[in-house]
Design a protein around this motif. Structure first.
Motif, PDB file in Angstrom:
ATOM      1  N   THR A 164       3.678   1.962  -2.437  1.00 58.67           N
ATOM      2  CA  THR A 164       4.138   1.288  -3.129  1.00 58.67           C
ATOM      3  C   THR A 164       4.148   2.700  -4.109  1.00 58.67           C
ATOM      4  OG1 THR A 164       4.255   0.586  -5.671  1.00 58.67           O
ATOM      5  CG2 THR A 164       1.931   0.356  -4.390  1.00 58.67           C
ATOM      6  N   ASN A 165       4.351   3.654  -5.238  1.00 57.43           N
ATOM      7  CA  ASN A 165       4.356   4.685  -5.582  1.00 57.43           C
ATOM      8  C   ASN A 165       3.650   4.156  -7.428  1.00 57.43           C
ATOM      9  OD1 ASN A 165       6.178   6.330  -4.518  1.00 57.43           O
ATOM     10  ND2 ASN A 165       7.959   5.494  -5.209  1.00 57.43           N
ATOM     11  N   ASP A 166       3.784   2.369  -7.348  1.00 52.65           N
ATOM     12  CA  ASP A 166       3.404   2.770  -9.209  1.00 52.65           C
ATOM     13  C   ASP A 166       2.080   2.414  -9.068  1.00 52.65           C
ATOM     14  OD1 ASP A 166       6.114   1.781  -9.341  1.00 52.65           O
ATOM     15  OD2 ASP A 166       5.637  -0.043  -9.036  1.00 52.65           O
ATOM     16  N   MET A 167       1.317   3.283 -10.526  1.00 51.74           N
ATOM     17  CA  MET A 167       0.246   3.052 -11.367  1.00 51.74           C
ATOM     18  C   MET A 167      -0.232   0.868 -11.216  1.00 51.74           C
ATOM     19  SD  MET A 167      -0.469   5.006 -14.192  1.00 51.74           S
ATOM     20  CE  MET A 167      -0.784   6.275 -14.613  1.00 51.74           C
ATOM     21  N   PRO A 168      -1.734   1.479 -10.571  1.00 53.80           N
ATOM     22  CA  PRO A 168      -2.515  -0.218 -10.583  1.00 53.80           C
ATOM     23  C   PRO A 168      -3.060  -0.048 -11.356  1.00 53.80           C
ATOM     24  CG  PRO A 168      -3.998   1.831  -9.146  1.00 53.80           C
ATOM     25  CD  PRO A 168      -2.571   2.615 -10.140  1.00 53.80           C
ATOM     26  N   ILE A 169      -2.292  -0.410 -12.523  1.00 51.72           N
ATOM     27  CA  ILE A 169      -2.575  -1.194 -14.009  1.00 51.72           C
ATOM     28  C   ILE A 169      -2.913  -2.893 -14.181  1.00 51.72           C
ATOM     29  CG2 ILE A 169      -0.774   0.160 -14.823  1.00 51.72           C
ATOM     30  CD1 ILE A 169       1.121  -2.125 -15.372  1.00 51.72           C
ATOM     31  N   VAL A 170      -2.656  -2.803 -13.274  1.00 51.25           N
ATOM     32  CA  VAL A 170      -3.970  -4.722 -12.849  1.00 51.25           C
ATOM     33  C   VAL A 170      -4.611  -4.531 -11.144  1.00 51.25           C
ATOM     34  CG1 VAL A 170      -2.883  -5.773 -14.882  1.00 51.25           C
ATOM     35  CG2 VAL A 170      -1.912  -5.459 -12.592  1.00 51.25           C
TER      36      VAL A 170
ATOM     37  N   LYS B   7       1.541  -1.112   0.036  1.00 51.04           N
ATOM     38  CA  LYS B   7       0.120   0.016  -0.015  1.00 51.04           C
ATOM     39  C   LYS B   7       0.593   1.263  -0.010  1.00 51.04           C
ATOM     40  CE  LYS B   7      -3.569  -2.088   2.272  1.00 51.04           C
ATOM     41  NZ  LYS B   7      -4.901  -1.730   3.731  1.00 51.04           N
TER      42      LYS B   7
ATOM     43  N   MET C 102      -9.958   2.527 -12.392  1.00 49.29           N
ATOM     44  CA  MET C 102      -9.170   4.091 -11.758  1.00 49.29           C
ATOM     45  C   MET C 102      -7.903   3.089 -11.810  1.00 49.29           C
ATOM     46  SD  MET C 102      -9.797   2.878  -8.143  1.00 49.29           S
ATOM     47  CE  MET C 102      -7.768   3.089  -7.291  1.00 49.29           C
ATOM     48  N   LYS C 103      -7.740   2.389 -12.862  1.00 51.83           N
ATOM     49  CA  LYS C 103      -6.535   2.291 -13.072  1.00 51.83           C
ATOM     50  C   LYS C 103      -4.964   3.400 -13.545  1.00 51.83           C
ATOM     51  CE  LYS C 103      -7.670  -2.265 -13.787  1.00 51.83           C
ATOM     52  NZ  LYS C 103      -7.930  -3.754 -15.012  1.00 51.83           N
ATOM     53  N   THR C 104      -5.849   4.415 -13.858  1.00 55.37           N
ATOM     54  CA  THR C 104      -4.844   5.484 -14.124  1.00 55.37           C
ATOM     55  C   THR C 104      -4.510   6.718 -13.058  1.00 55.37           C
ATOM     56  OG1 THR C 104      -6.372   5.952 -15.799  1.00 55.37           O
ATOM     57  CG2 THR C 104      -4.755   4.768 -16.696  1.00 55.37           C
ATOM     58  N   THR C 105      -4.955   5.985 -12.103  1.00 56.95           N
ATOM     59  CA  THR C 105      -5.119   7.362 -10.932  1.00 56.95           C
ATOM     60  C   THR C 105      -3.701   7.575 -10.434  1.00 56.95           C
ATOM     61  OG1 THR C 105      -5.236   7.978  -9.029  1.00 56.95           O
ATOM     62  CG2 THR C 105      -5.441   5.639  -9.483  1.00 56.95           C
ATOM     63  N   ASN C 106      -2.442   8.828 -10.280  1.00 58.03           N
ATOM     64  CA  ASN C 106      -1.479   9.097  -9.794  1.00 58.03           C
ATOM     65  C   ASN C 106      -1.847   8.434  -8.307  1.00 58.03           C
ATOM     66  OD1 ASN C 106      -0.904   9.762 -11.754  1.00 58.03           O
ATOM     67  ND2 ASN C 106      -2.078  11.740 -11.397  1.00 58.03           N
ATOM     68  N   ASP C 107      -2.805   7.966  -7.817  1.00 57.45           N
ATOM     69  CA  ASP C 107      -2.685   8.256  -6.096  1.00 57.45           C
ATOM     70  C   ASP C 107      -1.893   7.069  -5.521  1.00 57.45           C
ATOM     71  OD1 ASP C 107      -3.496  10.270  -5.965  1.00 57.45           O
ATOM     72  OD2 ASP C 107      -6.328   9.532  -6.235  1.00 57.45           O
ATOM     73  N   MET C 108      -1.829   6.654  -3.968  1.00 62.17           N
ATOM     74  CA  MET C 108      -1.087   5.223  -3.662  1.00 62.17           C
ATOM     75  C   MET C 108      -2.132   4.871  -2.514  1.00 62.17           C
ATOM     76  SD  MET C 108       1.484   6.199  -0.160  1.00 62.17           S
ATOM     77  CE  MET C 108       3.081   6.239  -1.016  1.00 62.17           C
TER      78      MET C 108
ATOM     79  N   GLU D 286      -0.340  15.592  -5.106  1.00 57.27           N
ATOM     80  CA  GLU D 286       0.151  15.020  -3.699  1.00 57.27           C
ATOM     81  C   GLU D 286       1.648  14.936  -4.130  1.00 57.27           C
ATOM     82  OE1 GLU D 286      -2.099  13.960  -5.040  1.00 57.27           O
ATOM     83  OE2 GLU D 286      -3.736  14.179  -4.034  1.00 57.27           O
TER      84      GLU D 286
ATOM     85  N   ARG E 168       0.827  11.641   0.851  1.00 57.48           N
ATOM     86  CA  ARG E 168       1.133  10.525   0.347  1.00 57.48           C
ATOM     87  C   ARG E 168       1.058   9.241   1.642  1.00 57.48           C
ATOM     88  NH1 ARG E 168      -0.108  10.631  -5.540  1.00 57.48           N
ATOM     89  NH2 ARG E 168       0.745  11.849  -6.096  1.00 57.48           N
TER      90      ARG E 168
ATOM     91  N   ASN F 193      -6.111  10.382 -16.808  1.00 55.55           N
ATOM     92  CA  ASN F 193      -5.301  10.724 -15.824  1.00 55.55           C
ATOM     93  C   ASN F 193      -5.079  12.535 -15.527  1.00 55.55           C
ATOM     94  OD1 ASN F 193      -1.681  11.055 -15.784  1.00 55.55           O
ATOM     95  ND2 ASN F 193      -1.793   9.774 -14.669  1.00 55.55           N
TER      96      ASN F 193
END
Lengths: 230, 230
Positions: free
Chosen positions: A134-140, A132, B131-137, A171, A176, B156
């Motif tokens: 991570t800085n990554d984008m939730p692509i999956v 929770k 929401m898979k292209t959010t920037n959020d944590m 942010e 974050r 995005n």
């Protein structure tokens, strides 16, 4: 346990894993072959090419690399392995792949049994309690955000200080992580590039040239020096 | 439909929603009260304080604001509302709250029936397909990443161009979106701060002072001018 969780694989302007070389020679002492886990890499580079990159580096310290994707029976491959290295990429993809194949638990058990483990970036995130931070984008969409809990906290790799020159309203990293702490009571290690977490047995320290920023629920963030025990 | 999905609520150095004021007068023409959805905000500001911020702005165009958190029966509140505004914050928290309370579908149906909708940042993300292209944590684990699909693409928000002066190895925004496209065949609108998406009926355009970067699977990203129809 005998592990390194690094913020990044590559320093700015540097070569792949070069800055960690002396540490890796210690981590992987007497190891002749490492299983490389390339599943975080979503594109641009195939599992084969990514594995070759790791292979090229580790050949300079006389260690062979095999990609986990090469094995039909991946559970058996992990159980038979001498040591592990999980490369960076997208943490959502890595966690989804490991959970869906049942490998997260298998890997955890093997690392907890004492086999050396190196994680970089996404590979370090999965060493924490959950992904929770991570800085990554939730692509999956992974079936769970839980990770291996090789250390009793979460990691934020590539920790970045706020740059006041950026005229942008997204942010900051600190914001974050503070938001994370409103929803979770888990310590977060803001690991700047160049730093890593070293666990040998029950001793956990922060290593590398930079200070490290630590966030805990209900406390102001603090900076600790290299060598600090966690 | 009659909607605005904005990249941000506030321009750098500007006041809350000020830059959108003329557009909001058109969006909310003949509306006397809006339901404000504050659930994206994880900390620092309570639902009450966040709602007051929206209330203060909308009082300048003679529209009353009620926070959705004030209602016992939130489904009934949405079904009885004239119009909606979802504020920014953390998209994971917003999506989790809306799904777990069954409100995502209720809100979608009401907006699709023609009630005006404004989203900013996280509030715009939920207007996309998912929401898979959010920037959020990912500070909480939502039961699904699916959103309202008020537009046939993903957004995005706070789209940020790569700054070569940053000596840092975290992925650029463009890299992240390209990684998304390796796993999903959904168009992504990289919405720079100051821009918004306007949908009236079936017509969808991009508005604001900046160009907008559009990403599609198998194509090079392209830049489109303000006013371009999507």
């Amino acid at each position: 346990m005998n592990i390194i969780l690094a913020s990044t694989s590559t320093l700015y302007g540097g070569k792949y894993l070069e800055y960690l070389k002396p540490e890796l020679e210690l981590l992987y002492k007497d190891i002749t072959e490492i299983i490389f886990i390339p599943f975080a890499r979503p594109g641009g580079i195939s599992h084969e090419d990514y594995t070759r990159k790791a292979k090229d580096f580790f050949s300079t310290i006389n260690i062979n690399i095999k990609g986990l994707h090469e094995f039909e029976d991946k559970t058996e491959a992990i159980n038979s392995a001498q040591a592990f290295f999980t490369g960076g990429g997208n943490t959502f993809l890595l966690v989804k792949t490991l959970h869906e194949s049942g490998l997260m638990t298998v890997l955890k058990q093997n690392v907890e049994s004492g086999k050396p483990y190196l994680g970089c970036s996404a590979g370090s995130n999965i060493g924490g309690i959950n992904m929770k931070t991570t800085n990554d984008m939730p692509i999956v969409y992974p079936p769970s955000f839980d990770c291996m809990a090789l250390v009793p906290f979460n990691i934020n790799p590539h920790y970045l200080d706020h740059n006041p020159e950026i005229r942008h309203n997204g942010e900051t990293r600190e914001t974050r992580i503070r938001e994370f702490l409103t929803q979770n009571d888990i310590k977060v290690i803001g690991l700047r590039e160049g730093n890593w977490i070293r666990r040998t047995g029950n001793k956990i320290t922060i290593e590398g040239p930079e200070q490290t920023r630590i966030f805990e629920k209900g406390k102001e963030p603090c900076e600790v020096e290299p060598g600090t025990q966690l």
